[in-house]
Design a protein around this motif. Structure first.
Motif, PDB file in Angstrom:
ATOM      1  N   PHE A  14       0.832  -1.207   0.000  1.00 16.83           N
ATOM      2  CA  PHE A  14       0.000   0.000   0.000  1.00 16.83           C
ATOM      3  C   PHE A  14       0.869   1.260   0.000  1.00 16.83           C
ATOM      4  CE2 PHE A  14      -2.174   3.413   2.325  1.00 16.83           C
ATOM      5  CZ  PHE A  14      -3.328   3.539   1.567  1.00 16.83           C
ATOM      6  N   ASN A  15       1.885   1.292   0.852  1.00 20.78           N
ATOM      7  CA  ASN A  15       2.783   2.446   0.889  1.00 20.78           C
ATOM      8  C   ASN A  15       3.512   2.627  -0.439  1.00 20.78           C
ATOM      9  OD1 ASN A  15       2.368   3.568   3.432  1.00 20.78           O
ATOM     10  ND2 ASN A  15       3.802   2.175   4.427  1.00 20.78           N
ATOM     11  N   LEU A  16       3.964   1.521  -1.009  1.00 21.43           N
ATOM     12  CA  LEU A  16       4.661   1.582  -2.293  1.00 21.43           C
ATOM     13  C   LEU A  16       3.767   2.171  -3.363  1.00 21.43           C
ATOM     14  CD1 LEU A  16       7.211   0.777  -3.943  1.00 21.43           C
ATOM     15  CD2 LEU A  16       6.114  -1.430  -4.339  1.00 21.43           C
ATOM     16  N   LEU A  17       2.520   1.731  -3.394  1.00 22.03           N
ATOM     17  CA  LEU A  17       1.583   2.196  -4.413  1.00 22.03           C
ATOM     18  C   LEU A  17       1.254   3.677  -4.237  1.00 22.03           C
ATOM     19  CD1 LEU A  17      -0.280   1.462  -6.781  1.00 22.03           C
ATOM     20  CD2 LEU A  17      -2.025   0.838  -5.108  1.00 22.03           C
ATOM     21  N   MET A  18       0.898   4.074  -3.024  1.00 21.95           N
ATOM     22  CA  MET A  18       0.491   5.451  -2.779  1.00 21.95           C
ATOM     23  C   MET A  18       1.644   6.432  -2.966  1.00 21.95           C
ATOM     24  SD  MET A  18      -2.664   5.128  -2.326  1.00 21.95           S
ATOM     25  CE  MET A  18      -2.993   6.853  -1.961  1.00 21.95           C
ATOM     26  N   GLN A  19       2.826   6.069  -2.484  1.00 21.46           N
ATOM     27  CA  GLN A  19       3.969   6.969  -2.618  1.00 21.46           C
ATOM     28  C   GLN A  19       4.441   7.049  -4.062  1.00 21.46           C
ATOM     29  OE1 GLN A  19       4.790   8.978  -0.281  1.00 21.46           O
ATOM     30  NE2 GLN A  19       3.395   7.994   1.180  1.00 21.46           N
ATOM     31  N   MET A  20       4.244   5.964  -4.839  1.00 21.47           N
ATOM     32  CA  MET A  20       4.567   6.005  -6.263  1.00 21.47           C
ATOM     33  C   MET A  20       3.665   7.000  -6.982  1.00 21.47           C
ATOM     34  SD  MET A  20       3.285   4.813  -9.430  1.00 21.47           S
ATOM     35  CE  MET A  20       2.197   3.470  -8.988  1.00 21.47           C
ATOM     36  N   VAL A  21       2.372   6.945  -6.693  1.00 20.79           N
ATOM     37  CA  VAL A  21       1.429   7.877  -7.313  1.00 20.79           C
ATOM     38  C   VAL A  21       1.781   9.318  -6.952  1.00 20.79           C
ATOM     39  CG1 VAL A  21      -0.989   8.611  -7.371  1.00 20.79           C
ATOM     40  CG2 VAL A  21      -0.427   6.167  -7.406  1.00 20.79           C
ATOM     41  N   ASN A  22       2.101   9.554  -5.684  1.00 16.02           N
ATOM     42  CA  ASN A  22       2.461  10.908  -5.242  1.00 16.02           C
ATOM     43  C   ASN A  22       3.756  11.389  -5.904  1.00 16.02           C
ATOM     44  OD1 ASN A  22       0.243  11.088  -3.543  1.00 16.02           O
ATOM     45  ND2 ASN A  22       1.350  10.275  -1.772  1.00 16.02           N
ATOM     46  N   ALA A  23       4.729  10.497  -6.035  1.00 14.52           N
ATOM     47  CA  ALA A  23       6.023  10.884  -6.599  1.00 14.52           C
ATOM     48  C   ALA A  23       5.896  11.305  -8.056  1.00 14.52           C
ATOM     49  CB  ALA A  23       7.017   9.735  -6.458  1.00 14.52           C
ATOM     50  N   PHE A  24       5.071  10.612  -8.820  1.00 17.51           N
ATOM     51  CA  PHE A  24       4.878  10.971 -10.229  1.00 17.51           C
ATOM     52  C   PHE A  24       4.253  12.362 -10.367  1.00 17.51           C
ATOM     53  CE2 PHE A  24       5.378   6.499 -11.643  1.00 17.51           C
ATOM     54  CZ  PHE A  24       6.177   6.740 -12.756  1.00 17.51           C
TER      55      PHE A  24
END
Length: 298
Positions: free
Chosen positions: A216-226
């Motif tokens: 979940f953290n990987l997914l959400m932080q990936m979206v935010n980083a983009f």
């Protein structure tokens, strides 16, 4: 009578959710639909949209060098900041999961950067910290090291922006901490009886048990980083030599600097497609690496 009473309760329920429905229709669904339409038009706010079909997308992939540069920079930024951010969040969560005196105070302190981390004020502070004569370089000089061109050298600038993202690890840390507290103690006790060491406990008990939160953290932080924008805009404005010219900054320039609303809409939909593809890949491979006690999956 019961039937009329049920209808009345249903109407009351619809009335309660009406603000959300209106907000969704006017502030999410309508902008989404119009941006998709504008992505196929030549539109600059002052004139009516003119239908151009796929011209914006063709121009993007064949005639816009800054599009390629910004996309490349964004990928570098995501794949640099994301692992570092999750590593820092998990490391601090492991420390704060210990029974230490005043641990609640430290948990609060480590979460504070996530509250202020995305603000313009913190980005300005970050620029002053890492400028050539900033506090970081002054500290390096005091320790006998040479100054580092954190923001003026293309090789360092993007990494410096990544550090700002890493500094905002608080929200991921809180989720990791909650997951660590849910790991059954009897698993550790059984492993310790068998003579397991700390590394074994972490890699074969702790890490598998927290994989749902890790995913979940990987997914959400990936979206935010983009979608990160503030740091690149305030600290470097895309420089030096476009080394920190992120995709969100390119999108902003096209929309609010050059007023190419149609082209910027096309850019936003390409970004949406990229994030959607990565999200799909994450979900596709999550079943192989994510453990659920109840055997469930997405």
């Amino acid at each position: 009578m019961k039937h009329h009473g049920f209808k009345k309760k249903a109407y009351i329920g619809y009335l309660y959710i009406l603000p959300w429905i209106l907000g969704f229709l006017f502030f999410q669904l309508y902008p989404l639909a119009t941006s998709f339409y504008y992505s196929f038009t030549d539109y600059n706010i002052t004139t009516k949209p003119v239908w151009v079909g796929l011209e914006n997308y063709i121009r993007m992939f064949t005639d816009d060098r800054l599009f390629a540069d910004s996309l490349f920079n964004t990928f570098k930024y995501v794949f640099t900041s994301l692992p570092l951010k999750l590593f820092a969040a998990l490391a601090v969560a492991l420390i704060l999961n210990q029974k230490l005196k005043g641990i609640n105070f430290y948990r609060t302190v480590y979460y504070i950067p996530s509250i202020f981390g995305g603000s313009v004020a913190i980005s300005v502070l970050w620029r002053f910290l890492f400028m050539d004569g900033g506090l970081v370089n002054q500290m390096l000089k005091q320790m006998g090291f040479a100054s580092v061109p954190w923001l003026s050298e293309p090789g360092f600038a993007l990494f410096t922006l990544s550090l700002l993202s890493v500094w905002q690890f608080g929200s991921s840390m809180v989720l990791f901490l909650a997951a660590l507290k849910q790991v059954p103690e009897d698993l550790y006790e059984a492993a310790l009886i068998d003579g397991a060491g700390k590394l074994y406990l972490f890699f074969f008990i702790t890490l598998p048990m927290i994989t749902p939160v890790l995913f979940f953290n990987l997914l959400m932080q990936m979206v935010n980083a983009f979608q990160d924008f503030t740091g690149a805009f305030v600290i470097t404005n895309g420089g030096p030599l476009n080394a920190t010219y992120l995709y969100a900054l390119k999108l902003y320039d096209e929309a609010f600097k050059y007023f190419n609303m149609g082209y910027s809409s096309a850019l936003s939909w390409v970004l949406f497609a990229i994030i959607l593809c990565f999200t799909g890949l994450f979900f596709r491979f999550s079943e192989a690496v994510t453990y659920y006690e109840d055997g469930g999956d997405f």
